[in-house]
Design a protein around this motif. Sequence first.
Motif, PDB file in Angstrom:
ATOM      1  N   VAL A 205       0.870  -1.129   0.146  1.00 25.51           N
ATOM      2  CA  VAL A 205      -0.150  -0.042   0.117  1.00 25.51           C
ATOM      3  C   VAL A 205       0.870   1.349   0.085  1.00 25.51           C
ATOM      4  O   VAL A 205       1.795   1.445   0.941  1.00 25.51           O
ATOM      5  CB  VAL A 205      -0.850  -0.080   1.313  1.00 25.51           C
ATOM      6  N   ASP A 207       0.672   5.146   0.507  1.00 28.86           N
ATOM      7  CA  ASP A 207      -0.047   6.152   0.938  1.00 28.86           C
ATOM      8  C   ASP A 207       0.371   7.575   1.352  1.00 28.86           C
ATOM      9  O   ASP A 207       1.184   7.885   2.435  1.00 28.86           O
ATOM     10  CB  ASP A 207      -0.742   5.517   2.464  1.00 28.86           C
ATOM     11  N   TYR A 214      -5.469   5.577   5.546  1.00 29.66           N
ATOM     12  CA  TYR A 214      -4.638   4.670   6.044  1.00 29.66           C
ATOM     13  C   TYR A 214      -5.447   3.655   6.845  1.00 29.66           C
ATOM     14  O   TYR A 214      -4.971   2.522   6.848  1.00 29.66           O
ATOM     15  CB  TYR A 214      -3.791   5.443   7.051  1.00 29.66           C
ATOM     16  N   SER A 217      -6.758   1.050   4.581  1.00 30.06           N
ATOM     17  CA  SER A 217      -5.467   0.265   4.096  1.00 30.06           C
ATOM     18  C   SER A 217      -5.309  -0.951   5.198  1.00 30.06           C
ATOM     19  O   SER A 217      -5.021  -2.111   4.746  1.00 30.06           O
ATOM     20  CB  SER A 217      -4.046   1.059   4.057  1.00 30.06           C
ATOM     21  N   THR A 218      -5.560  -0.766   6.474  1.00 29.20           N
ATOM     22  CA  THR A 218      -5.079  -1.761   7.557  1.00 29.20           C
ATOM     23  C   THR A 218      -6.342  -2.742   7.219  1.00 29.20           C
ATOM     24  O   THR A 218      -6.104  -3.819   7.687  1.00 29.20           O
ATOM     25  CB  THR A 218      -5.329  -1.194   8.857  1.00 29.20           C
ATOM     26  N   VAL A 221      -5.062  -4.918   3.711  1.00 34.19           N
ATOM     27  CA  VAL A 221      -3.593  -5.328   3.449  1.00 34.19           C
ATOM     28  C   VAL A 221      -3.666  -6.769   3.653  1.00 34.19           C
ATOM     29  O   VAL A 221      -4.096  -7.374   4.366  1.00 34.19           O
ATOM     30  CB  VAL A 221      -2.607  -4.642   4.370  1.00 34.19           C
ATOM     31  N   ILE A 227       2.730  -1.504   4.283  1.00 30.13           N
ATOM     32  CA  ILE A 227       1.903  -0.409   4.306  1.00 30.13           C
ATOM     33  C   ILE A 227       3.037   0.773   4.206  1.00 30.13           C
ATOM     34  O   ILE A 227       3.801   0.968   5.352  1.00 30.13           O
ATOM     35  CB  ILE A 227       1.037   0.030   5.048  1.00 30.13           C
TER      36      ILE A 227
END
Length: 322
Positions: A205, A207, A214, A217-218, A221, A227
Motif C-alpha cells: 500500500v 499512502d 490509512y 488500508s489496514t 492489506v 504499508i
Amino acid sequence: MQAWRVHRNGEPGEVMRLEEVERPVPGQGQTRLRVRAANINFPDALLCRGHYQVRPPLPFTPGVEICGETEDGRRVIATPALPYGGLAEYVVADAAAVLPAPEALDDAEAAALNIGYQTGWFGLHRRARLQAGETLLVHAAAGGVGSAAVQLGKAAGATVIGVAGGPGKARVARELGCDVVIDRRTDDIAAAVKEATGGRGADVVYDPVGGDAYTSSTKCVAFEGRIVVVGFAGGVVPAPALNHALVKNYSIMGLHWGLYHAKDPAAVLRCHQELTELAERGAIKPLISERVPMKGAADAVQRVADGTTTGRVVVIPEGGTR
C-alpha cells in the motif's frame, strides 16, 4: 529578477507576493541555476503555512523542485536550497545534488521527475521490495505523488489498484494504467480491494494521504503486506494500532526521501539513473496537467493545497521551457 516571496505564514493564495529581487548568490558548494520550469509540490503549501518540517527564515521563496540550466548551458534537475526556492527566475542549489535532466522529458516533465518519482522508487523498491505479480494499492492515484507510484508499479510488473476522488480523477487514474480504480467518494475501499484480489488484499500500500485512507488500508492489506507511509495530504496523522499489525502480520514503513541525501547519496544517484532509463523507454512520464506562467504561481500552489488538481502543475518562467 522576479520571485514569489512569503513574508508571513498563511494560505499560499494570501501570503505569496511576486516581487523584484536580486539574484541569489551561491554559497560554498552551491551553484546558481536559471529556472526553466518549477514543479509545484504539496510541501510548497506546507512551507507557506509554516507546517513543513523545514521552516526557512522569512521572507522566503517556495518551490522545492525545478528543471534548470547551468551557466555553461547544461539542462539539469535540482531541489533548490531554501530560502531561494524555485518559484523564481534563478535559484541556488547544492552542486552535489544537481542531476542531469533526461533527454526524453521536456522541461516541465523533467521538473516533476525528482521528488515524486524518487520517493516512489525508494518507497516501492527500497522499502517495500515490490515484486512483479504483486498487488499495489495507491491512494490519491491521480495526484502528483500517486501518479508516479502508479507508473512505477506498472513498470515493476505489479497489478495496480488506484484510489481517486470523483469521476474526473478516477478517469485520470485509468488513463495512467491502473488495473482497478476505486472512487473513494462512492466506494468502500477495503471491500473493493478484497473483491479485486479474491479476498487476499493488497501486498503493498502506497499512502501519501493518511487519515481515513490509512485506516482503509489496514482493513485490506494482505498477509505479510507492507504499508508505506509517504505523507499526510489528508491533514490527519494516523495513530496506528500496533496490535492490529501484529494480529494481521503486516508491516508499517515510513519513507522520508530527503534522508537518503544525507545517509546514502549514492543510492539517490542510482535511483536517478534507473528513472532516466525508465523515461527513455517510455515506461514513466510525469503527468503534467497544467503549465502556468509565473504570474499564476500563487493560485496554482493554492489549488494544489486544496487538492483540486490532478498530476503535476508546473510553473514556466518567461522563456523557460525548450
